[in-house]
Write a protein that holds these residues in place. Structure first.
Motif, PDB file in Angstrom:
ATOM      1  N   VAL A  14       0.812  -1.577  -0.020  1.00  0.00           N
ATOM      2  CA  VAL A  14       0.121   0.125  -0.111  1.00  0.00           C
ATOM      3  C   VAL A  14       0.744   1.196  -0.012  1.00  0.00           C
ATOM      4  CG1 VAL A  14      -2.043  -1.144   1.199  1.00  0.00           C
ATOM      5  CG2 VAL A  14      -0.150  -0.133   2.553  1.00  0.00           C
ATOM      6  N   GLY A  15       2.085   1.190  -0.144  1.00  0.00           N
ATOM      7  CA  GLY A  15       3.109   2.235  -0.589  1.00  0.00           C
ATOM      8  C   GLY A  15       3.754   2.951   0.683  1.00  0.00           C
ATOM      9  N   ASP A  16       3.484   1.967   1.947  1.00  0.00           N
ATOM     10  CA  ASP A  16       3.985   2.611   2.979  1.00  0.00           C
ATOM     11  C   ASP A  16       5.559   2.199   3.055  1.00  0.00           C
ATOM     12  OD1 ASP A  16       1.824   3.522   4.192  1.00  0.00           O
ATOM     13  OD2 ASP A  16       1.390   1.940   5.409  1.00  0.00           O
ATOM     14  N   GLN A  17       6.448   2.913   3.828  1.00  0.00           N
ATOM     15  CA  GLN A  17       7.667   2.653   3.891  1.00  0.00           C
ATOM     16  C   GLN A  17       8.060   1.588   4.720  1.00  0.00           C
ATOM     17  OE1 GLN A  17       9.910   6.021   4.973  1.00  0.00           O
ATOM     18  NE2 GLN A  17      10.001   6.999   2.763  1.00  0.00           N
ATOM     19  N   ILE A  18       8.927   0.619   4.416  1.00  0.00           N
ATOM     20  CA  ILE A  18       9.194  -0.503   5.236  1.00  0.00           C
ATOM     21  C   ILE A  18      11.106  -0.169   5.476  1.00  0.00           C
ATOM     22  CG2 ILE A  18      10.032  -2.685   5.287  1.00  0.00           C
ATOM     23  CD1 ILE A  18       7.664  -3.489   3.518  1.00  0.00           C
ATOM     24  N   ASP A  42       1.821 -11.876  16.975  1.00  0.00           N
ATOM     25  CA  ASP A  42       1.248 -10.844  16.009  1.00  0.00           C
ATOM     26  C   ASP A  42       2.284  -9.736  15.846  1.00  0.00           C
ATOM     27  OD1 ASP A  42      -1.212 -11.952  16.605  1.00  0.00           O
ATOM     28  OD2 ASP A  42      -1.383 -10.536  18.510  1.00  0.00           O
ATOM     29  N   TRP A  43       3.338 -10.282  15.250  1.00  0.00           N
ATOM     30  CA  TRP A  43       4.373  -9.291  14.910  1.00  0.00           C
ATOM     31  C   TRP A  43       3.866  -8.533  13.505  1.00  0.00           C
ATOM     32  CZ3 TRP A  43       7.652  -9.742  18.309  1.00  0.00           C
ATOM     33  CH2 TRP A  43       8.067 -11.297  18.962  1.00  0.00           C
ATOM     34  N   SER A  44       3.103  -8.989  12.873  1.00  0.00           N
ATOM     35  CA  SER A  44       2.562  -8.119  11.786  1.00  0.00           C
ATOM     36  C   SER A  44       1.607  -6.768  12.333  1.00  0.00           C
ATOM     37  CB  SER A  44       1.607  -8.907  10.749  1.00  0.00           C
ATOM     38  OG  SER A  44       2.692  -9.908  10.303  1.00  0.00           O
ATOM     39  N   SER A  45       1.099  -7.108  13.312  1.00  0.00           N
ATOM     40  CA  SER A  45       0.259  -5.923  13.924  1.00  0.00           C
ATOM     41  C   SER A  45       1.197  -4.773  14.276  1.00  0.00           C
ATOM     42  CB  SER A  45      -0.500  -6.487  15.043  1.00  0.00           C
ATOM     43  OG  SER A  45       0.309  -6.706  16.074  1.00  0.00           O
ATOM     44  N   ILE A  46       2.217  -4.852  14.496  1.00  0.00           N
ATOM     45  CA  ILE A  46       3.286  -3.788  15.134  1.00  0.00           C
ATOM     46  C   ILE A  46       3.465  -2.727  13.931  1.00  0.00           C
ATOM     47  CG2 ILE A  46       5.593  -3.267  15.608  1.00  0.00           C
ATOM     48  CD1 ILE A  46       5.788  -6.056  16.882  1.00  0.00           C
ATOM     49  N   ARG A  47       3.311  -3.159  12.674  1.00  0.00           N
ATOM     50  CA  ARG A  47       3.591  -2.196  11.614  1.00  0.00           C
ATOM     51  C   ARG A  47       2.153  -1.861  11.221  1.00  0.00           C
ATOM     52  NH1 ARG A  47       3.761  -2.571   5.849  1.00  0.00           N
ATOM     53  NH2 ARG A  47       3.893  -4.824   5.969  1.00  0.00           N
ATOM     54  N   SER A  48       1.108  -2.819  11.333  1.00  0.00           N
ATOM     55  CA  SER A  48      -0.433  -2.179  10.905  1.00  0.00           C
ATOM     56  C   SER A  48      -0.752  -1.333  11.659  1.00  0.00           C
ATOM     57  CB  SER A  48      -1.185  -3.401  10.890  1.00  0.00           C
ATOM     58  OG  SER A  48      -1.285  -4.059  11.998  1.00  0.00           O
ATOM     59  N   LYS A  49      -0.373  -1.195  13.237  1.00  0.00           N
ATOM     60  CA  LYS A  49      -0.773  -0.215  14.245  1.00  0.00           C
ATOM     61  C   LYS A  49       0.248   0.877  13.962  1.00  0.00           C
ATOM     62  CE  LYS A  49      -2.314  -3.663  17.480  1.00  0.00           C
ATOM     63  NZ  LYS A  49      -1.772  -4.402  18.794  1.00  0.00           N
ATOM     64  N   GLY A  50       1.147   0.935  13.090  1.00  0.00           N
ATOM     65  CA  GLY A  50       1.887   2.160  13.141  1.00  0.00           C
ATOM     66  C   GLY A  50       2.747   2.377  13.864  1.00  0.00           C
ATOM     67  N   LEU A  51       3.112   1.343  14.831  1.00  0.00           N
ATOM     68  CA  LEU A  51       4.194   1.197  15.887  1.00  0.00           C
ATOM     69  C   LEU A  51       5.630   1.506  15.220  1.00  0.00           C
ATOM     70  CD1 LEU A  51       2.553  -1.240  18.333  1.00  0.00           C
ATOM     71  CD2 LEU A  51       2.429   1.211  18.482  1.00  0.00           C
TER      72      LEU A  51
END
Length: 311
Positions: A14-18, A42-51
């Motif tokens: 979705v174009g977010d920087q990694i 829930d490692w993926s949620s760390i990014r999905s939550k914007g942490l």
DNA sequence: AACCCCAGCAACCGCATTTAA
DNA sequence: GTTAAATGCGGTTGCTGGGGT
């Protein structure tokens, strides 16, 4: 930091920087707080939550390899840990995560890096000794018998849960096709005896590892449906002997390998491998060394006696 | 002091396996 | 039962720092 190959920034779907590369203390803190709240999942949620702008994989890896509280960070492998790794690698192959479960405070990455360093060290030693031995005529005249497993009858293979298990076991067996008898001499064991348990005649008492397993979990094979032949007791101290200057110096000695009975590299005498004594197959030692024996082949061999003990 | 080499380590990648929808 | 996402694993790459020249 050279990032020509390893890009610091990528973009997700979705174009977010990694973010990639070394972790900052602030990122570690965020990750630790996440684990405190939700546990190591829930490692993926760390990014999905914007942490964090890290992938779930990256977060998990950071936690597992660096942030877990029980880790022995900055502590070199002890002699016992080294022996454990050597033994277990011979038994399991490159199953680093599995091996790491027997080493409290060590990660699969630790074990992998340790093994890699060790392999490089041994390779360099062997290369050095090989180069020095190439200056005498001994090397060019040595012939050894082709490994017996190159010409095995086709028999049903043992069942494995995965191809990688099969490969690693095969590797272990290849590496361990000899063992010590009660007199500490090398006995060649028919490869098929190592592969097919029904013909296995090794003394099972000799299969115990030399460190105390009473404090450890049983090997997974003892818990699971897997049942492949155990590998003969390894003699990991030999690998340490390999690294001694004394050993290296003696590699160039034409009589050196005679100390291993029955000798496998003696000129004009084929190495006797059970069931294959009639074979006239020979291979050039260079080819043999280059193509066949894994570097840890020698792990199975007893340490050499000290020079003062030589006859 | 500058340079080179190498060991140790951290982190990424691709693939495999497991879990959840 | 199928599919997609998450997780796990092993191989590999490349940086860092120390030691040698």
């Amino acid at each position: 930091m050279m990032e020509g190959k390893r890009r610091m920034v990528q973009y997700d779907e979705v174009g977010d920087q990694i973010k990639k590369g070394p972790w900052k203390a602030e990122e570690d803190e965020v990750l630790i707080n996440h684990v405190k709240k939700y546990g190591p999942r829930d490692w993926s949620s760390i990014r999905s939550k914007g942490l964090l702008r890290r992938t779930g994989k990256s977060c998990r890896l950071r936690w597992v390899n660096k942030l877990r509280p029980e880790l022995k960070t900055g502590v070199k492998f002890s002699a016992e840990e080294e022996r454990t790794v050597i033994d277990l690698q011979a038994q399991f192959g490159n199953k680093w995560a599995r091996i790491a479960t027997y080493l409290p405070g060590r990660t699969d990455n630790d074990v992998k890096n340790f093994w890699s360093s060790r392999q490089k060290r041994l390779a360099r030693i062997l290369q050095t000794s090989s180069a020095s031995s190439s200056t005498n005529s001994y090397k060019s005249t040595v012939q050894v018998q082709a490994p017996a497993f190159l010409d095995l009858p086709s028999v049903e293979a043992p069942k494995f849960s995965s191809s990688t298990d099969e490969e690693s076991v095969a590797k272990s067996q290849t590496c361990s096709s000899s063992h010590m008898d009660d007199n500490d001499t090398i006995k060649m064991v028919p490869f098929q005896d190592l592969v097919y348990p029904s013909t296995l005649t090794l003394d099972q008492n000799a299969l115990q590892l030399d460190y105390d397993t009473s404090q450890k979990k049983p090997f997974p094979e003892q818990e699971s449906h897997l049942s492949f032949p155990q590998i003969p007791q390894l003699q990991p101290d030999f690998s340490l002997a390999l690294e001694s200057q004394d050993f290296v110096n003696r590699l160039g000695d034409p009589n050196f390998l005679d100390e291993f009975e029955p000798p496998c590299f003696e000129p004009d005498r084929s190495c006797q491998i059970a069931g294959r004594a009639e074979s006239n197959d020979t291979v050039d030692l260079d080819t043999f060394i280059t193509d066949f024996p894994p570097i840890d082949l020698f792990d199975d061999i007893e340490p050499l006696p000290s020079p003062s003990e030589w006859p």
